[in-house]
Structures are given as C-alpha cells and as structure tokens.
Design an enzyme around this catalytic site. Sequence first.
Site, PDB file in Angstrom:
ATOM      1  N   CYS A   1       0.876  -1.267   0.040  1.00 57.31           N
ATOM      2  CA  CYS A   1      -0.093   0.121  -0.076  1.00 57.31           C
ATOM      3  C   CYS A   1       0.832   1.152   0.142  1.00 57.31           C
ATOM      4  O   CYS A   1       1.639   1.360   0.986  1.00 57.31           O
ATOM      5  CB  CYS A   1      -0.801  -0.065   1.173  1.00 57.31           C
TER       6      CYS A   1
ATOM      7  N   CYS B   1       0.317   3.735   2.713  1.00 57.85           N
ATOM      8  CA  CYS B   1       0.885   3.267   4.038  1.00 57.85           C
ATOM      9  C   CYS B   1       2.366   3.209   4.180  1.00 57.85           C
ATOM     10  O   CYS B   1       2.841   3.759   4.988  1.00 57.85           O
ATOM     11  CB  CYS B   1       0.453   1.649   4.154  1.00 57.85           C
TER      12      CYS B   1
END
Length: 106
Positions: A31, A34
């Site tokens: 991600c 992230c």
Amino acid sequence: MSEIVEYNENNYREFEYETGVAVIRFYATWCTPCVQNAPFFEQLAQLFDASVKFGKVNVDQSPILTLRYQVFGLPTTLIFKDGQIVERLSSNVSIAQLQQKIQSYL
C-alpha cells in the site's frame, strides 16, 4: 516516547484489553499511502510517553483482525479507550490531527 508494537492474531489482546489509550494502525507493505505515511506514525508515537500504546497490524498477515475490525481501506488507524474503539480514521491523517484526537482521550 512510545514504542510501536507489531500485533497479530496471537498478541492483539494486549491492546484490545488495555486500560487507557491505544492507537493501532492497519497497513500493508504493498500500500503506497501506508508506506509513505509510516514515518509520520513513528513520529507521532515519539510525541507520547508509554502511557499511550502504539501498534500496527499487517492486514496480509492478520486477516482475522482485519475482518474483525472491519478494515476495508488502508491505512486505517483505530484509537481505543479502555478497550473500546472511540475513533476510526481511514486514509492518511496529519500528525497534528492525530495528536489532537489522542490527547482528547487522555
């Protein structure tokens, strides 16, 4: 300074039954938001003493926790107060916003 603990299905009860405030971030290594936001979460943990628990959960390694807490977008940050979820923040949130929300529960 608070340490960030990696939680999974074997040790999550440490934050679930914690008295006080716990901040848990659900993330994945694939991600991009992230990965970009990870240093900010670490900086946030340094702003608080050990009375606030910080942790992270890798959604790929902990699918049961991901479903249990209904995490559908990443990153998702959950703030617990005495074992109950009091805030659910999806997407990236600034350090100042998170700090303010956490302090409101202390």
